[in-house]
Each structure stands twice: as structure tokens, then as C-alpha cells.
Design a protein around this motif. Structure first.
Motif, mmCIF file in Angstrom:
data_model
loop_
_atom_site.group_PDB
_atom_site.id
_atom_site.type_symbol
_atom_site.label_atom_id
_atom_site.label_comp_id
_atom_site.label_asym_id
_atom_site.label_seq_id
_atom_site.Cartn_x
_atom_site.Cartn_y
_atom_site.Cartn_z
ATOM 1 N N LEU A 189 0.872 -1.161 0.165
ATOM 2 C CA LEU A 189 0.006 -0.033 -0.188
ATOM 3 C C LEU A 189 0.730 1.362 0.037
ATOM 4 O O LEU A 189 2.062 1.406 0.795
ATOM 5 C CB LEU A 189 -0.953 -0.100 1.211
ATOM 6 N N SER A 190 0.363 2.183 -0.787
ATOM 7 C CA SER A 190 1.204 3.573 -0.957
ATOM 8 C C SER A 190 0.843 4.341 0.269
ATOM 9 O O SER A 190 -0.068 4.078 1.163
ATOM 10 C CB SER A 190 0.805 4.242 -2.125
ATOM 11 N N LEU A 211 5.562 -14.523 3.046
ATOM 12 C CA LEU A 211 5.240 -13.429 2.261
ATOM 13 C C LEU A 211 3.965 -13.805 1.379
ATOM 14 O O LEU A 211 3.240 -12.762 1.097
ATOM 15 C CB LEU A 211 6.537 -12.862 1.611
ATOM 16 N N TYR A 212 3.860 -15.016 0.703
ATOM 17 C CA TYR A 212 3.219 -15.155 -0.295
ATOM 18 C C TYR A 212 1.789 -15.618 0.260
ATOM 19 O O TYR A 212 0.834 -15.605 -0.623
ATOM 20 C CB TYR A 212 3.937 -16.096 -1.297
ATOM 21 N N ASN A 213 1.712 -16.171 1.418
ATOM 22 C CA ASN A 213 0.343 -16.237 1.564
ATOM 23 C C ASN A 213 -0.054 -16.046 3.360
ATOM 24 O O ASN A 213 -1.125 -16.691 3.914
ATOM 25 C CB ASN A 213 0.128 -17.899 1.733
ATOM 26 N N SER A 214 0.314 -15.073 3.673
ATOM 27 C CA SER A 214 0.144 -14.728 4.996
ATOM 28 C C SER A 214 -0.971 -13.323 5.013
ATOM 29 O O SER A 214 -1.302 -13.170 6.391
ATOM 30 C CB SER A 214 1.301 -14.297 5.974
ATOM 31 N N GLY A 215 -1.219 -12.962 3.743
ATOM 32 C CA GLY A 215 -2.187 -11.808 3.861
ATOM 33 C C GLY A 215 -1.543 -10.472 4.736
ATOM 34 O O GLY A 215 -2.356 -9.927 5.123
ATOM 35 N N LEU A 216 -0.243 -10.069 4.565
ATOM 36 C CA LEU A 216 0.089 -9.234 5.004
ATOM 37 C C LEU A 216 -0.096 -7.851 4.417
ATOM 38 O O LEU A 216 -0.358 -7.806 3.012
ATOM 39 C CB LEU A 216 1.737 -9.339 5.182
ATOM 40 N N LYS A 217 -0.107 -6.855 5.144
ATOM 41 C CA LYS A 217 -0.334 -5.351 4.560
ATOM 42 C C LYS A 217 0.749 -4.637 4.840
ATOM 43 O O LYS A 217 1.139 -4.448 6.036
ATOM 44 C CB LYS A 217 -1.542 -4.783 5.083
ATOM 45 N N ILE A 218 1.594 -4.335 3.575
ATOM 46 C CA ILE A 218 2.927 -3.766 3.787
ATOM 47 C C ILE A 218 2.724 -2.142 3.337
ATOM 48 O O ILE A 218 2.373 -1.847 2.213
ATOM 49 C CB ILE A 218 4.005 -4.301 2.696
ATOM 50 N N TYR A 219 2.798 -1.389 4.441
ATOM 51 C CA TYR A 219 2.550 0.132 4.222
ATOM 52 C C TYR A 219 3.901 0.917 3.839
ATOM 53 O O TYR A 219 4.714 0.815 4.656
ATOM 54 C CB TYR A 219 1.912 0.936 5.469
ATOM 55 N N THR A 220 3.944 1.347 2.927
ATOM 56 C CA THR A 220 5.115 2.126 2.153
ATOM 57 C C THR A 220 5.117 3.577 2.119
ATOM 58 O O THR A 220 3.891 3.923 2.386
ATOM 59 C CB THR A 220 5.611 1.508 0.818
ATOM 60 N N THR A 221 6.330 4.009 1.906
ATOM 61 C CA THR A 221 6.439 5.677 1.746
ATOM 62 C C THR A 221 6.060 6.176 0.556
ATOM 63 O O THR A 221 5.774 7.185 0.243
ATOM 64 C CB THR A 221 7.656 5.986 2.346
ATOM 65 N N ILE A 222 6.046 5.335 -0.558
ATOM 66 C CA ILE A 222 5.729 5.623 -1.785
ATOM 67 C C ILE A 222 4.371 6.488 -2.232
ATOM 68 O O ILE A 222 3.248 5.906 -1.494
ATOM 69 C CB ILE A 222 5.657 4.484 -2.937
ATOM 70 N N ASP A 223 4.344 7.422 -2.593
ATOM 71 C CA ASP A 223 3.138 8.282 -3.039
ATOM 72 C C ASP A 223 2.622 8.014 -4.340
ATOM 73 O O ASP A 223 3.454 8.201 -5.235
ATOM 74 C CB ASP A 223 3.384 9.728 -2.860
ATOM 75 N N SER A 224 1.706 7.283 -4.580
ATOM 76 C CA SER A 224 1.056 6.968 -5.785
ATOM 77 C C SER A 224 1.186 8.042 -6.888
ATOM 78 O O SER A 224 1.489 7.770 -8.136
ATOM 79 C CB SER A 224 -0.225 6.072 -5.757
ATOM 80 N N ARG A 225 0.790 9.328 -6.464
ATOM 81 C CA ARG A 225 0.671 10.322 -7.384
ATOM 82 C C ARG A 225 1.888 10.582 -7.949
ATOM 83 O O ARG A 225 2.309 10.933 -9.068
ATOM 84 C CB ARG A 225 0.149 11.627 -6.768
ATOM 85 N N LEU A 226 3.050 10.676 -6.969
ATOM 86 C CA LEU A 226 4.370 11.229 -7.324
ATOM 87 C C LEU A 226 5.046 9.998 -8.026
ATOM 88 O O LEU A 226 5.796 10.162 -9.052
ATOM 89 C CB LEU A 226 5.425 11.595 -5.935
#
Length: 783
Positions: A80-81, A331-346
Motif C-alpha cells: 500500500l502506498s 510473504l506469499y500467503n500470510s495476507g500481510l499489509k505492507i505500508y510504504t512511503t511511496i506516494d502513488s501520485r508522485l
């Protein structure tokens, strides 16, 4: 002892007497059917009990109550961005859960009307459909509904009985299709009743849609909605819902991408059911109108080569694999939500700017080399490397495969490498099909320019945009962190940064005269400028002007005065992590660095001397939203606030000084805004750089060939001001035009203690005047 016919009659069973003597008017077929029905009804409770307890292990195990209460599902981990946009997933099976509240009412009602319109009236088993269940068993029906399965039974099937990862089969089920079908159906009944006891109806609806396979590697309604319509499940309309619900009967046959005619017919069948039940479609005219609408897809199969931030997702994935391994996660089947610093607009604006500039630059690159009638791979003397392709072909996967099969020196190997075959290749006009041999492919791709770009918030350390290359499908190498190249003049701010720390003023003046360096056993070396006489013009200028105009002669003088070892130490302190050679040529940026560390080091200047290591994850949550880990950036005080601000002032010189390499920027970017920047170009014209700085964003760009021996047609053509700087300008224009990004024009932060007097052009400290460099007094370096 023999048995007489009369005695045989006396031992007839009661059931035989009942149906043969007392009900003679019932046809024989009906009588047998009635007997079968009674046997089934009377034996059913016993059969269910035996399956439930798995007598002697014959039937296969049942899920425990705990498993039913907490059904595990193979879930993809989502990226997630910072602004809440899904950037992609890591998956074996692309699946992501949604809650009932995230489903559109049209979708829910379409599902229930089509699949189980008595869903709210039963408790897992629909007694009104019981005869259809028997028919399904007797005919070995394998249809999606099983002849009468409720939605809850279908969920039981998806979770357990037909889930290959959770096989519940026992020895009896392996005897044939009929016993397997009977046992599976029985287990579905039992599990369905347990599910109804432990979950609400709404939860069961959501769980069911989360477990359905919609083909195209889309498992679950969330991914299906994104794949086929480019939207979230809460936005699906009636027609789109009918298509997806219709696919549940046969995901391949009714796939709207592969079989649009079948899908259209099925969609209209579902819509007809909706019309009959009076949901939304109230009249025949409305039904005919909606039935006439074509299928409108926004089809895109999700993979790591598509979507935003493809290179970043790959780099992030490599990091997460290690993290998950150390923390007992998958990583592939634990249903994790990884919150990143990337801004989708930028990120989107960065990718657009890169694509726009590189498309234009590549066309010019092809054209210029074609005019010269030469290939772009040349040596230090600009002579074409004749055996370049022959050497590089040995590094390809095709060569390794054919060499292992035919032998390294065989004629068959050469034939196969030159054999043309059909392939799809990248081009800036879109993918194209062609006939290429392995040599043709190598020759084609080696002519493409590559690029990398990273934008970072200098205060928080958050990476806002990451473009590792032009197209992740065809060019896997990441040029932000994985790639390292000579930074050219973008390294000079670290020399001048040490000068500012050593109490030199930005207004200290030196003459444009190249100093002499003597190294034992080697000819004297004079660092030449890119323009003018080899040893300089003799013009006197401030060091701010010199950095703005990238004068090698003056940065070499500063290197000579400060010492290469001290410059290396300063560069490492502010954020450069790569090994730097403490040699005089370091003033020209000859030691390789990555764009990742270069941008991070420039941020130290903007952030008041605090070095914050580039940072790209804020937190990780499990599938239930529980925070597993929070991440904070690593910071350290690298230089003083005064030194940092002096360097910001020096970088602004690129924009503000006459002849500065950033002086030609779009005036709209500079209006009501303080901007700094530094270009860089390597001497052999293989790398072009630009780092642009504002008070809330530092962005670096690199452009060059796939390897060092691939050069721009000329040094002028390859200058960072021409190759990399336009990307920054295009990017920042888009960013400033979108207020929602939060990136705004403004001034750099001043030091809390005020601006040092050395920034006053009318005064400078006496220590600066002590720098005396003469050509006849060289600095001797002894090995």
C-alpha cells in the motif's frame, strides 16, 4: 436341508410384503425408488455420523472446530502506498480478502438471486432443494451448484473439500468417483452447518466471494474486480456483477476475456433472474435495455511487470523475503499489509516524466549514431569495440542453454544463436512481434538507453517515487539501488561541503586554472574542464559560481587543498556508503555510487545536517489488521546546521548563477520557489546525472547505457543538463500542478541560529584567502 417354495414365501421381508402385496397399484419403478429413498433417509444419520467421526480413518479427517471458526486462506500480501493506493501484491495465488461492507449491494443481490435466493431462510442446507441434491449424487453431477448446494455448502467446498492444499479424502473416497462424491457432499453438509453456527450470513457471503476462483490468476472478488473492471468490489454495477457471478458456473467457459459471447449470454441469463425477482429491473423494457448493453472490460492481469512502482516492488520483495524468513512469516500467503512511503501520485508523475523524456531521447540517440554509421559501444579513444557482441553473447541465457546442449565450440551452437525465431520485443511505440535470433536480440537491446530516478522527502527520509528503469518486463535491472555508476560532477557538492565545514565562504574566489597533480611513476595530471582550454581560462570566479558551472579546475584546487582522504570521510558522513578511492581524480566523480545513496546524501544538506537513511516501509500488519512491526528511519547528525545551509545556498547557485547548469529551468518552476540543482556528466559521455533539491523534495536522475562502454554520440549530447535534467523538470511541473500531493513551492529552512555572515558576498573569512595554488608548486602524491 432343502427349503420348499412355501417356506421361502414365509421369510419374505416386511418391506417386500409392504410394497408387493399391500401397494399393488404402485408401478414397480416407483416402488424401487421409494425403497431407495427410505433406505437413504433411514441410513443418512448413521452415514453422516460415520463421516463426522471418520470411523477407522476410512472417510478422511474433518476440519476441527477451531479451523472452521478461523478458516485459513491462501492470501496474497498487499503493498500500500502512503496515500492508500494498492501498488500490487506478492502471491502464489493472487488473492486478497474484503469485508462484507466492501461489497456493492448489486453484487450481493446478484449473487443471492442467482446462486441461493433462499439464503436467509435456511441454516446451511436448503431442504426445498433436497431432491436436486439426490439427483446430483445419482447423476454424479459436477456442476458449480452440485444440483442444489447452498452458498454455505459452496463455501465449505472452496475452503475444504475441493481445496487441494487441505485434502480431506480418506481410503473410501479413493475407491472411485461415486464414493468420493458422496463423502465430499456429506462433509460439505456438516461443514456448512458448522459455518452457519459460527458466522453471520453477511460474513459467509464475504468469505464465499473471497474464496472463489475467477481465472486469470484472480482469486477472490477483490482481485477479480480489479482484473476485469479495474475497480474495487464496492463499485461493481449490476451488469459487472452479473458477469462475475455468471463465471462461478464455469470460470473458463464464461470468461468475458476469452469467451465474450458465452459471457454475454450468461450475463443476460443472470440478469433475467434478477428481473424475475424484481430487483432494480422492474419492467420488460428495462430488462431489454440492459440486456442490449455490451460487455465493457478494463482487463489487466496483475503481475510484477505491470502497475505502478514495478522496480520498487521487486526491491521491496527481496527485502521482505529476508524479513519474513527471520520472523516466521510467509510473504506469499500470510495476507500481510505492507505500508510504504511511496506516494502513488508522485510515482505516477515520475514514471510519466521518465517515459516522455526517454522516448524522445532514445529516438535522438538512434538517429545520431546512425548518422555516424557506427555502433554505440566504443573504447576510451572512441573507437568501436569490434568484438563487443561476440563477448556479450556469452553472458546471455540463450548461450548457456545452447552451450550445455551442443558444446561451447560446436557449429550447432553458432547455428542456434543465429537462428531466427518469433519473439515479442520492447519498443517505445509499444510491444512488437518480430523474427530475431539471439544475436539480433542482443544487438537490438544493447542500443537502448537506461535510466533510474528516485524522489525523497529530505525531512522524514520517506522515498516518494522510485523508477528503476524503463520497462520491468524487458529490463529487470534496477538502476536506483542495484546499479552503481560514476557520478561525475554530482559528486562535487561533497568537496564543497567539506570546504563549507572548513570555514570557506561560497564567495571565496579562485582562478580557472587546472592544478597539477604528480603521482610517482606517472605523468603529471591536469584535470581539464569540459569546455575552454585544457588548463583553464584564468578567469576569477567564486566557488559558488564554479560549482554552478561545474568547473573541474576549481573543484580540483579545492580537492588539493582539503585532501582526498578528508573528502572521502565527509562524503561517507553525509550518506555515501560505497567505497570511494581517495585519489585526486575523485574531484571528477570517478568512484561508483548508487542513485539511492546519492539522493540520501543530498537530503542531508536540505535537512539541516541530519542524515536520514532513505526509508521505504512504515509498518506491516497481519491479515486481521494487527500491527506486526513499525519502522522508523535511521538518523544521525552528520554536519552542522550552518554547513548544511551553506551547501543549500551553493546548490541554489546552479539556478541563480550566470552560466549555472540549472539556469535554463522552466521559469514557472522557479516562481515563488527556491530551487537548487547539480548536473553531472562523466568524461567518457556514458552517464548523465541530475539532482534537483527543493525544501520538501530531493530528486535524483541517472541516464546512460546498459554498460559503461555504451556511450552517448558526443559529450554535449550526453550532458546531464540534456539527458537527466528534463526528467526532473517534467516531474516537478506535474507535482506542482497537483495540490493533492502536498508538495508546494517555498523557501528552504534557515538555520535556527540564523544565517552565517559568510553568505554575505561583501565579506569573507580571512582563512579563505590563505588558499594559494600555483602551477609551479604541485601537490606531490607518493605511493
Amino acid at each position: 436341508m432343502s427349503t420348499s417354495p412355501s417356506s421361502t414365501k414365509t421369510i419374505k421381508s416386511k418391506s417386500q410384503r409392504l410394497f408387493s402385496k399391500k401397494l399393488p397399484w404402485i408401478p414397480k419403478a416407483i416402488r424401487y425408488l421409494w425403497i431407495a429413498f427410505l433406505v437413504f433417509i433411514l441410513g443418512l444419520p448413521l452415514h453422516v455420523l460415520l463421516v463426522d467421526i471418520d470411523l477407522f480413518g476410512l472417510y478422511g479427517g474433518m476440519p476441527s472446530l477451531r479451523e472452521v471458526e478461523n478458516p485459513e486462506n491462501d492470501l496474497s500480501s498487499e503493498i500500500l502506498s502512503a496515500d492508500g493506493v494498492s501498488l500490487g501484491r506478492y502471491f502464489r495465488y493472487n488473492r486478497s480478502q474484503v469485508h462484507y461492507r466492501e461489497l456493492s449491494p448489486d453484487l450481493v443481490n446478484t449473487l443471492l438471486i442467482s446462486e441461493d435466493h433462499r439464503f436467509y431462510q435456511h441454516s446451511g442446507l436448503d431442504l426445498f432443494a433436497y431432491l436436486r441434491v439426490i439427483k446430483g449424487l445419482l447423476t454424479l453431477s459436477s456442476s458449480g451448484s452440485g444440483g442444489g448446494s447452498t452458498l454455505t455448502q459452496q463455501l465449505a467446498k472452496n475452503l475444504y473439500t475441493q481445496n487441494t492444499d487441505k485434502s480431506l479424502d480418506g481410503p473410501l473416497a479413493r475407491l472411485g468417483s461415486l464414493p468420493r462424491r458422496i463423502i465430499q457432499k456429506t462433509k460439505e453438509w456438516i461443514i456448512a452447518l458448522n459455518l452457519e453456527e459460527n458466522f453471520t450470513k453477511e460474513e459467509i457471503i464475504a468469505m464465499y466471494l473471497n474464496t472463489c476462483n475467477f481465472s486469470s490468476n484472480a482469486f477472490g472478488i477483490k482481485v477479480a474486480a480489479e482484473t476485469y473492471f479495474g475497480k474495487q468490489p464496492d463499485s461493481l454495477n449490476l451488469q459487472e456483477s452479473a458477469i462475475l457471478v455468471g463465471m462461478l458456473q464455469s470460470i473458463s467457459y464464461y470468461n468475458p476475456k476469452r469467451n465474450p459471447n458465452n459471457a454475454l449470454r450468461k450475463r443476460n441469463e443472470v440478469l433475467q433472474k434478477i428481473y424475475r425477482h424484481g430487483y432494480k429491473i422492474k419492467t420488460k423494457q428495462q430488462f431489454d435495455s440492459i440486456k442490449a448493453l455490451p460487455i465493457e472490460l478494463n482487463y489487466s492481469v496483475q503481475n510484477q511487470n505491470q502497475g505502478l512502482a514495478t522496480y520498487f516492488r521487486t526491491v521491496l520483495g527481496n527485502y521482505l523475503l529476508t524479513y519474513c524468513s527471520n520472523n516466521g512469516l510467509d510473504l506469499y500467503n500470510s495476507g500481510l499489509k505492507i505500508y510504504t512511503t511511496i506516494d502513488s501520485r508522485l510515482q505516477r508523475y515520475a514514471e510519466e516524466a521518465v517515459s516522455e523524456q526517454m522516448k524522445q531521447l532514445q529516438a535522438q540517440f538512434f538517429s545520431e549514431w546512425k548518422k555516424r554509421g557506427r555502433n554505440p559501444w566504443v573504447d576510451e579513444d572512441w573507437h568501436e569495440i569490434k568484438d563487443f557482441l561476440e563477448k556479450r553473447i556469452h553472458q546471455t541465457e540463450a548461450y548457456k542453454v545452447y552451450a550445455e546442449k551442443y558444446g561451447e565450440n560446436s557449429d550447432s551452437l553458432k547455428i542456434m544463436l543465429h537462428k531466427k525465431k518469433q519473439m515479442t520485443v520492447f519498443s517505445w511505440k509499444g510491444e512488437r512481434d518480430t523474427l530475431f535470433s539471439s544475436y539480433d536480440s542482443l544487438n537490438y537491446y544493447k542500443r537502448f538507453l537506461q535510466t533510474g530516478m528516485m524522489a525523497m522527502d529530505p525531512i522524514s527520509g520517506h522515498i516518494k517515487a522510485w523508477v528503476g528503469g524503463m520497462d520491468h518486463k524487458y529490463f529487470k535491472f534496477d538502476h536506483v539501488r542495484q546499479g552503481k555508476r560514476q557520478p561525475g560532477s554530482t559528486f562535487k557538492p561533497f568537496i564543497y561541503g567539506l570546504a563549507m565545514e572548513s570555514d570557506y565562504s561560497p564567495f571565496y574566489t579562485l582562478r580557472d586554472i587546472s592544478p597539477q597533480f604528480k603521482i610517482k611513476g606517472q605523468p603529471a595530471w591536469y584535470p581539464a574542464n569540459s569546455d575552454g582550454p585544457p588548463k583553464g581560462t584564468g578567469e576569477r570566479m567564486t566557488i559558488r559560481q564554479a560549482m554552478a558551472r561545474s568547473k573541474n579546475s576549481i573543484s580540483a584546487q579545492m580537492m588539493q587543498a582539503l585532501g582526498p582522504e578528508n573528502v572521502v570521510e565527509f562524503a561517507h558522513r553525509v550518506g555515501i556508503e560505497s567505497k570511494l578511492d581517495a585519489v585526486p581524480a575523485l574531484c571528477l566523480g570517478v568512484s561508483d555510487v548508487s542513485l539511492f545513496e546519492l539522493v540520501g546524501a543530498y537530503c542531508t544538506f536540505v535537512n539541516g545536517g541530519i542524515n536520514t537513511k532513505p526509508f521505504f516501509i512504515t509498518r506491516i500488519e497481519d491479515k486481521n489488521g494487527n500491527v506486526i512491526d513499525n519502522f522508523v528511519p535511521k538518523t544521525k547528525e552528520a554536519i552542522s546546521e550552518q554547513t548544511a545551509y551553506k551547501m543549500v545556498f551553493m546548490l541554489r547557485g546552479g539556478v541563480e548563477e550566470k552560466g549555472g547548469s540549472s539556469a535554463g529551468l522552466n521559469p514557472e518552476l522557479l516562481k515563488d520557489n527556491e530551487v537548487g540543482g547539480k548536473t553531472g556528466t562523466t568524461n567518457d559521455a556514458s552517464d548523465g546525472w541530475y539532482v534537483g533539491v527543493t525544501h520538501d523534495l530531493v530528486t535524483g536522475i541517472w541516464v546512460g547505457g546498459d554498460e559503461r562502454s555504451i556511450h552517448f554520440p558526443s559529450w554535449d549530447f550526453g550532458q546531464g543538463v540534456r539527458t537527466a535534467r528534463p526528467i526532473w523538470a517534467k516531474f516537478m511541473k506535474r507535482v506542482y500542478d497537483d495540490p493533492s500531493t502536498g508538495i508546494v513551492k517555498g523557501a528552504f529552512n534557515r538555520p535556527s541560529s540564523g544565517v552565517d555572515i559568510s553568505l554575505d558576498p561583501g565579506r569573507r573569512k580571512d582563512k579563505s584567502d590563505s588558499l594559494k595554488l600555483k602551477d609551479e608548486e604541485p601537490w606531490d602524491i607518493k605511493n
